[in-house]
Design a protein around this motif. Structure first.
Motif, PDB file in Angstrom:
ATOM      1  N   ILE A  86       5.806  11.103  -1.824  1.00 56.35           N
ATOM      2  CA  ILE A  86       6.902  10.178  -1.522  1.00 56.35           C
ATOM      3  C   ILE A  86       7.166  10.162  -0.020  1.00 56.35           C
ATOM      4  O   ILE A  86       7.462   9.097   0.558  1.00 56.35           O
ATOM      5  CB  ILE A  86       8.188  10.473  -2.333  1.00 56.35           C
ATOM      6  N   ALA A  87       7.004  11.305   0.659  1.00 57.62           N
ATOM      7  CA  ALA A  87       7.216  11.319   2.102  1.00 57.62           C
ATOM      8  C   ALA A  87       6.171  10.449   2.798  1.00 57.62           C
ATOM      9  O   ALA A  87       6.493   9.652   3.687  1.00 57.62           O
ATOM     10  CB  ALA A  87       7.150  12.751   2.628  1.00 57.62           C
ATOM     11  N   LEU A  88       4.928  10.566   2.368  1.00 59.88           N
ATOM     12  CA  LEU A  88       3.860   9.739   2.947  1.00 59.88           C
ATOM     13  C   LEU A  88       4.129   8.263   2.682  1.00 59.88           C
ATOM     14  O   LEU A  88       4.083   7.427   3.593  1.00 59.88           O
ATOM     15  CB  LEU A  88       2.520  10.163   2.327  1.00 59.88           C
ATOM     16  N   SER A  89       4.441   7.959   1.436  1.00 58.93           N
ATOM     17  CA  SER A  89       4.710   6.575   1.048  1.00 58.93           C
ATOM     18  C   SER A  89       5.876   5.999   1.846  1.00 58.93           C
ATOM     19  O   SER A  89       5.831   4.872   2.337  1.00 58.93           O
ATOM     20  CB  SER A  89       5.002   6.531  -0.452  1.00 58.93           C
ATOM     21  N   ALA A  90       6.933   6.803   1.988  1.00 56.40           N
ATOM     22  CA  ALA A  90       8.119   6.321   2.678  1.00 56.40           C
ATOM     23  C   ALA A  90       7.876   6.162   4.177  1.00 56.40           C
ATOM     24  O   ALA A  90       8.385   5.232   4.796  1.00 56.40           O
ATOM     25  CB  ALA A  90       9.284   7.280   2.431  1.00 56.40           C
ATOM     26  N   ALA A  91       7.071   7.059   4.762  1.00 56.26           N
ATOM     27  CA  ALA A  91       6.753   6.908   6.182  1.00 56.26           C
ATOM     28  C   ALA A  91       5.966   5.616   6.402  1.00 56.26           C
ATOM     29  O   ALA A  91       6.177   4.902   7.393  1.00 56.26           O
ATOM     30  CB  ALA A  91       5.959   8.112   6.669  1.00 56.26           C
ATOM     31  N   GLY A  94      10.122   6.991  15.891  1.00 57.29           N
ATOM     32  CA  GLY A  94      11.338   7.503  15.266  1.00 57.29           C
ATOM     33  C   GLY A  94      11.582   6.845  13.922  1.00 57.29           C
ATOM     34  O   GLY A  94      11.973   7.504  12.954  1.00 57.29           O
ATOM     35  N   GLY A  95      11.346   5.542  13.865  1.00 56.81           N
ATOM     36  CA  GLY A  95      11.526   4.809  12.614  1.00 56.81           C
ATOM     37  C   GLY A  95      10.595   5.303  11.524  1.00 56.81           C
ATOM     38  O   GLY A  95      10.996   5.484  10.372  1.00 56.81           O
ATOM     39  N   VAL A  96       9.336   5.536  11.902  1.00 53.83           N
ATOM     40  CA  VAL A  96       8.352   6.029  10.932  1.00 53.83           C
ATOM     41  C   VAL A  96       8.803   7.389  10.392  1.00 53.83           C
ATOM     42  O   VAL A  96       8.837   7.628   9.175  1.00 53.83           O
ATOM     43  CB  VAL A  96       6.960   6.161  11.590  1.00 53.83           C
ATOM     44  N   ALA A  97       9.196   8.269  11.326  1.00 53.24           N
ATOM     45  CA  ALA A  97       9.644   9.596  10.913  1.00 53.24           C
ATOM     46  C   ALA A  97      10.887   9.490  10.042  1.00 53.24           C
ATOM     47  O   ALA A  97      10.990  10.156   9.001  1.00 53.24           O
ATOM     48  CB  ALA A  97       9.925  10.451  12.146  1.00 53.24           C
ATOM     49  N   GLY A  98      11.826   8.646  10.460  1.00 49.44           N
ATOM     50  CA  GLY A  98      13.068   8.479   9.701  1.00 49.44           C
ATOM     51  C   GLY A  98      12.799   8.010   8.277  1.00 49.44           C
ATOM     52  O   GLY A  98      13.387   8.528   7.319  1.00 49.44           O
ATOM     53  N   GLY A  99      11.880   7.037   8.145  1.00 47.85           N
ATOM     54  CA  GLY A  99      11.518   6.563   6.809  1.00 47.85           C
ATOM     55  C   GLY A  99      10.989   7.721   5.967  1.00 47.85           C
ATOM     56  O   GLY A  99      11.400   7.912   4.814  1.00 47.85           O
ATOM     57  N   GLY A 100      10.103   8.514   6.571  1.00 40.60           N
ATOM     58  CA  GLY A 100       9.516   9.629   5.845  1.00 40.60           C
ATOM     59  C   GLY A 100      10.554  10.660   5.429  1.00 40.60           C
ATOM     60  O   GLY A 100      10.532  11.161   4.301  1.00 40.60           O
ATOM     61  N   GLN A 124       0.841  -1.199   0.000  1.00 40.57           N
ATOM     62  CA  GLN A 124       0.000   0.000   0.000  1.00 40.57           C
ATOM     63  C   GLN A 124       0.881   1.256   0.000  1.00 40.57           C
ATOM     64  O   GLN A 124       0.585   2.228  -0.700  1.00 40.57           O
ATOM     65  CB  GLN A 124      -0.909  -0.019   1.239  1.00 40.57           C
ATOM     66  N   ALA A 125       1.969   1.194   0.757  1.00 40.32           N
ATOM     67  CA  ALA A 125       2.900   2.321   0.785  1.00 40.32           C
ATOM     68  C   ALA A 125       3.399   2.621  -0.621  1.00 40.32           C
ATOM     69  O   ALA A 125       3.422   3.767  -1.070  1.00 40.32           O
ATOM     70  CB  ALA A 125       4.076   1.997   1.711  1.00 40.32           C
ATOM     71  N   TRP A 126       3.774   1.554  -1.322  1.00 39.28           N
ATOM     72  CA  TRP A 126       4.279   1.715  -2.693  1.00 39.28           C
ATOM     73  C   TRP A 126       3.171   2.246  -3.603  1.00 39.28           C
ATOM     74  O   TRP A 126       3.395   3.096  -4.471  1.00 39.28           O
ATOM     75  CB  TRP A 126       4.796   0.365  -3.176  1.00 39.28           C
ATOM     76  N   ASN A 127       1.969   1.736  -3.365  1.00 41.12           N
ATOM     77  CA  ASN A 127       0.804   2.092  -4.185  1.00 41.12           C
ATOM     78  C   ASN A 127       0.487   3.590  -4.087  1.00 41.12           C
ATOM     79  O   ASN A 127       0.070   4.210  -5.064  1.00 41.12           O
ATOM     80  CB  ASN A 127      -0.388   1.263  -3.711  1.00 41.12           C
ATOM     81  N   GLY A 160       8.378   2.856   6.145  1.00 42.01           N
ATOM     82  CA  GLY A 160       9.143   2.840   7.382  1.00 42.01           C
ATOM     83  C   GLY A 160       8.365   2.164   8.507  1.00 42.01           C
ATOM     84  O   GLY A 160       8.928   1.415   9.303  1.00 42.01           O
ATOM     85  N   THR A 161       7.055   2.400   8.550  1.00 46.89           N
ATOM     86  CA  THR A 161       6.213   1.748   9.552  1.00 46.89           C
ATOM     87  C   THR A 161       6.278   0.231   9.393  1.00 46.89           C
ATOM     88  O   THR A 161       6.410  -0.508  10.374  1.00 46.89           O
ATOM     89  CB  THR A 161       4.756   2.218   9.390  1.00 46.89           C
ATOM     90  N   ALA A 162       6.188  -0.205   8.143  1.00 46.51           N
ATOM     91  CA  ALA A 162       6.288  -1.645   7.899  1.00 46.51           C
ATOM     92  C   ALA A 162       7.621  -2.175   8.409  1.00 46.51           C
ATOM     93  O   ALA A 162       7.695  -3.254   9.008  1.00 46.51           O
ATOM     94  CB  ALA A 162       6.124  -1.936   6.406  1.00 46.51           C
ATOM     95  N   GLY A 163       8.684  -1.398   8.202  1.00 47.50           N
ATOM     96  CA  GLY A 163      10.001  -1.802   8.676  1.00 47.50           C
ATOM     97  C   GLY A 163      10.055  -1.909  10.194  1.00 47.50           C
ATOM     98  O   GLY A 163      10.624  -2.851  10.743  1.00 47.50           O
TER      99      GLY A 163
END
Lengths: 312, 288, 405
Positions: free
Chosen positions: A208-213, A84-90, A40-43, A216-219
């Protein structure tokens, strides 16, 4: 039509732990939902925004590593480390997006640059000390909700159901909101969108920031589930591939596509194992063949096909 | 400093192989505008073909080159006509997924059929060396270098001087227009995929005498090939050749001074910088 | 007897419906077979190693069943339930849950340390005994998981043996080696090894002149060979996987580089008979400190003959898995039960000595077999000989090695 499908799937999802308490059954659904959410993030970026990334591992891995490093090296509470991980991904997503879009990369050029970034991260994670280098990073086993490690598999499962529902809601929001309309306009024709007064660069950057966050959540969830990371696990090419397989098979740019795709592909993977027996690799041959056949006959993905069928 | 010259020479011989792999990829990209994820898997398949041909008949890998090039040309043609094209439905993401699916099938098919053992061939002259300016260049690498130059030359002439080449260039530039003047576009696509696959077979023949084959071996070359193509300019032949040689040298020199682990980053940094600042590559003509 | 996890077994959680592939149950065995999960990475990057592991364990099961199965359980046969970790931790952990559903009494695997960290933890949730066959990272057994056992030596024990034996070897030959160059792959095992070598070698009077890391896969070793030529070390200490080891050895030969010895620690190819066969000249006199069996034991001969009959390469992966299965069978024999807790207890109290490894009686402390040790091997002619410790040696070391001229 697809609204009904959504409710049906949610009802089924809540019933899943009731069907069987078997841990293999739950594990299957946990991994499937985790990759459904990553899809979904990629989508969000590719399906709605038309920007195909081959490097979502860069965001997934960063989320996972930040969550793990904060709690292992700095003793931060895992929930806060997760944020922090979610933010970092974003942030990493925004940074990669900024350079790529700033220099006008589109199509396969954008795809390749994201792939290259993911590889750079993989090599770096393998080389620097804070990630544990090649030895990887082990999150100590501390069962308990306060440590973001559930004793009960079902709790993890419900967490993932909630995540996937939130992902679907984000996609639905894109379909209904002004921002989503801008994003789709950018996907359809960037120049026309610009002519209409849409600030293309900002819209793409936000996407892209939303998608990446989300990736990052998945990570973060992956790290808490398996409690071990190394460079290949976090930034490996297979993560980026997993991210794009589900949405394309399920239906690009549809809210339920990534979920349907992930269920279908993971189910197919299990079925293939059951059919062909123990010779290593044969199950994946079957998987690849079915994948190609699905693309041949369902070019718009499963949900795309359902929608057309519903319109008839 | 005394290491620099041998490292550069070695980089050139390694880069020549990258160039041949990249020639195939750039041809496919230039005309079909697709990123072929099956390229590495096809390279692996070709390495197995060289290996088994050698094991069964004792035929020298270099002598096998024409045979395998023709065989893999046919394979590539068939893959494009029977798999990629029907699956594409005119969508880039579907083509991408098709090549990904093909890669999964080939990789795991090889694993199931031939197991994951590492296989190598031992040629009587594998350890002969040519001494160039005080550096030892293994004979197979020297042969590979000159053969790669030859292959690039032949391809370039074929694209510039033959009817097929003209048709390919026409399709690459303007597919609708090409169709209007009577070029069978689908046939040209398949010819390109076939030629690209033949390049991979040629690279395999040059590579195996100093390398090995396992079902995963293709991945070692895929990213380098992508980088080469980007560096040279997507769709450009001279670009792929120069890009490959350059990359071989960069890799060797970066490995020497940064260490082999971080040296890999050199490749990706070049890749990213070229994409950002000169996405048309060194020799590309047209922006995306 | 072999069977695979199939989809129905997974989805329904039923164990009875899973299809048996290979040979049907031998008539006469009254008891239901005892299921043991063999979890290895047979696809993906570690497919070769994982397949070798699987073959070793399957051969042991064949031998155990042929010798009458588990006698305390009425001669029940062992039945392998095969699972694929796909060279990824999460895939390995998911397979553990499936093996649990399939009713296995213990799990053996999964070769790689990274995967083992995930699978032992998953098995702990089901209180399922997990024998870690190879995974040398020591945190696997120091996390306090009571279900986790490692019969083979860990990283610490192997490197200690490697260093001690190197000193003995060098002293015995009149100290020809003073300078050392370390060449390592840059993931978990190689970089850990390199760090340790850099700490420990100087204390033992060796000078580390250079340390070179490289990724796996590494496409070309010419640079590294050139640096060896420039640094002129007396000894090379490589820690890398099979493919890189082969390329390295061939490149050194091509570049006409001669050193007094190549002393691998957990070397990818130095203990691989295929490498010896196919690249005999490049392989000659390479030493390795690695897992290896005691070739003189009668069980070892049965094991080697069994492998040869199936034309499976003799590698340490096959040995460790064969031996682990022997340990497990003995524990089942003493437990006289399929109860998981009883199997774990029986493993924890094991004193088993009838295995093929040069370890002496088994004794698990916090899950680690304290008697486990690595041995030194050397490729001499067409064979891989044990050269250290003396008690197990089948040949005397050729050291320093004759110059390659």
């Amino acid at each position: 039509m697809s609204r009904a499908l959504g409710w049906l799937m949610l009802a089924a999802a809540l019933a899943i732990p009731q069907v069987s308490g078997s841990s293999a059954w739950l594990t299957f659904w946990i991994t499937t939902l985790l990759f459904a959410y990553l899809g979904q993030a990629w989508n969000v970026l590719a399906g709605y925004g038309g920007q195909f990334s081959f490097g979502h591992a860069a965001f997934f891995g960063t989320g996972a590593y930040i969550a793990a490093i904060l709690q292992v090296r700095y003793g931060v509470n895992p929930w806060i480390a997760g944020l922090g991980g979610v933010a970092g991904g974003g942030i990493v997503g925004a940074a990669i997006g900024w350079v790529s879009f700033r220099y006008g990369l589109r199509g396969s050029y954008f795809a390749l640059v994201t792939l290259a970034f993911a590889e750079v991260f993989r090599v770096l994670a393998n080389a620097v000390a804070i990630t544990g280098g090649g030895q990887g990073l082990l999150i100590p086993l501390k069962p308990g909700v306060e440590h973001f490690q559930f004793v009960d598999r079902a709790s993890f499962y419900y967490l993932l159901v909630a995540l996937v529902v939130s992902g679907v809601l984000i996609a639905r929001w894109l379909e209904a909101s002004r921002f989503g309309a801008w994003l789709v306009a950018v996907r359809e024709n960037e120049d026309a969108a610009r002519a209409l007064g849409i600030r293309v660069f900002r819209v793409k950057l936000a996407a892209i920031a939303l998608s990446a966050a989300m990736a990052g959540t998945a990570g973060v969830v992956y790290a808490q589930l398996f409690l071990y990371l190394d460079a290949g696990v976090a930034y490996g090419g297979h993560v980026s591939v997993e991210a794009l397989l589900g949405p394309i098979v399920g239906g690009l740019g549809t809210a339920l596509g990534p979920v349907v795709g992930a269920i279908l592909l993971h189910g197919l993977g299990e079925a293939a194992k059951g059919v062909v027996g123990a010779t290593p690799g044969l199950n994946l041959v079957l998987y690849g063949v079915v994948l190609v056949i699905m693309l041949r006959f369902l070019p718009n993905g499963v949900v795309g096909w359902l929608k057309r069928w519903g319109q008839r | 400093m005394e290491l620099l010259l041998p490292a550069v020479l070695n980089g050139l011989t390694t880069g020549a192989i990258y160039a041949v792999v990249a020639l195939g990829l750039t041809l496919i990209y230039g005309v079909l505008h697709i990123v072929n994820f099956a390229h590495g898997s096809l390279l692996m398949l070709a390495l197995y073909a060289v290996y088994f041909l050698h094991a069964a008949t004792g035929i020298d890998p270099y002598a096998a080159l024409p045979i395998l090039a023709v065989g893999f040309f046919a394979l590539g043609y068939v893959i494009q006509r029977l798999v990629v094209q029907p699956v594409s439905h005119g969508k880039d993401q579907n083509i991408l997924m098709a090549t990904l699916g093909i890669a999964i099938v080939i990789d795991n098919g090889a694993l199931a059929l031939w197991s994951s053992n590492t296989r190598t061939i031992d040629l009587p002259y594998a350890f002969d060396v040519v001494e160039v300016l005080g550096a030892f260049i293994p004979l197979p690498k020297a042969i590979g270098f000159f053969a790669a130059l030859g292959i690039a030359g032949v391809l370039w002439i074929a694209i510039q001087r033959t009817d097929l080449g003209r048709a390919i260039r026409a399709v690459a530039k303007e597919r609708q227009g090409a169709r209007l003047v009577g070029i069978r576009v689908e046939h040209i696509y398949a010819m390109c995929f076939g030629l690209g696959t033949a390049c991979v077979a040629a690279a395999a023949c040059l590579l195996l005498p100093t390398f090995y084959v396992t079902p995963q071996v293709g991945y070692a070359f895929v990213l380098v090939a992508f980088t080469t193509v980007v560096l040279g300019g997507m769709g450009s032949f001279p670009g792929a050749l120069v890009g490959g040689l350059l990359l071989g040298v960069v890799e060797a020199v970066a490995g020497l001074y940064l260490g082999e682990s971080l040296g890999q980053i050199g490749i990706f940094v070049i890749f990213i910088l070229v994409l950002l600042f000169r996405p048309t590559g060194l020799f590309g003509a047209k922006a995306a | 007897m072999t069977k695979t996890l199939n989809r129905r077994a997974v989805l329904a959680g039923a164990t009875a419906v899973a299809g048996t592939i290979a040979a049907p149950a031998i008539v006469g065995a009254q008891q239901a077979p005892i299921r043991i999960g063999l979890l290895h990475p047979v696809t993906g990057a570690l497919a070769r190693e994982g397949s070798q592991c699987r073959e070793g364990a399957l051969l042991a099961i064949e031998h155990i069943n042929a010798a009458g199965g588990i006698k305390s359980l009425g001669g029940a046969r062992i039945e392998a339930v095969l699972a694929d970790a796909q060279s990824r931790p999460e895939a390995g952990a998911a397979e553990v849950d499936k093996l649990h559903e399939a009713g296995v009494v213990a799990i053996q695997g999964p070769f790689a340390s990274g995967i083992a960290l995930a699978t032992t933890q998953a098995a702990a949730r089901h209180n399922l005994a997990h024998l870690v066959d190879v995974g040398v990272v020591d945190t696997i057994v120091t996390r306090g998981l009571s279900n986790t056992f490692r019969f083979g030596p860990g990283f610490g024990a192997i490197t200690r043996a490697a260093l001690d034996n190197l000193v003995r070897l060098n002293d015995g030959a009149g100290k020809p080696v003073q300078t050392v160059m370390v060449i390592h792959e840059d993931s978990a095992f190689g970089s850990g090894m390199a760090r340790l070598m850099n700490e420990e070698l100087p204390k033992r009077g060796f000078q580390v002149v250079e340390t070179i890391g490289h990724p796996s896969p590494q496409r070309d070793f010419t640079n590294i060979a050139l640096r060896v030529r420039q640094a002129r070390p007396d000894l090379l200490i490589p820690s890398n996987y099979l493919n890189e080891f082969i390329l390295m050895a061939r490149t050194l030969q091509q570049q006409r580089i001669s050193v007094k010895g190549i002393y691998a620690v957990l070397g990818g190819a130095a203990s691989n008979i295929r490498f010896v066969r196919e690249h005999n000249e490049a392989a000659q006199h390479i030493m390795d400190c690695n897992h290896w069996y005691d070739p003189r034991k009668p069980q070892s001969q049965a094991f080697a003959a069994g492998l040869a009959a199936k034309s499976i390469d003799l590698t340490y992966e096959t040995m460790l898995n064969y031996a682990n299965m022997q340990v497990l069978a003995d524990a089942l024999e003493r437990a006289a039960s399929r109860d998981r807790a009883r199997v774990i207890e029986a493993l924890a109290s094991s004193t088993f000595n009838d295995h093929i490894m040069p370890y002496g009686p088994t004794k698990f402390e916090n899950g680690q077999n304290t008697g486990a040790q690595a041995v030194n091997t050397q490729i001499i002619g067409q064979r891989i000989e044990v050269i250290f410790p003396a008690a197990f040696a089948s040949a005397t070391p050729v050291f320093p090695v004759p110059s390659r001229g």
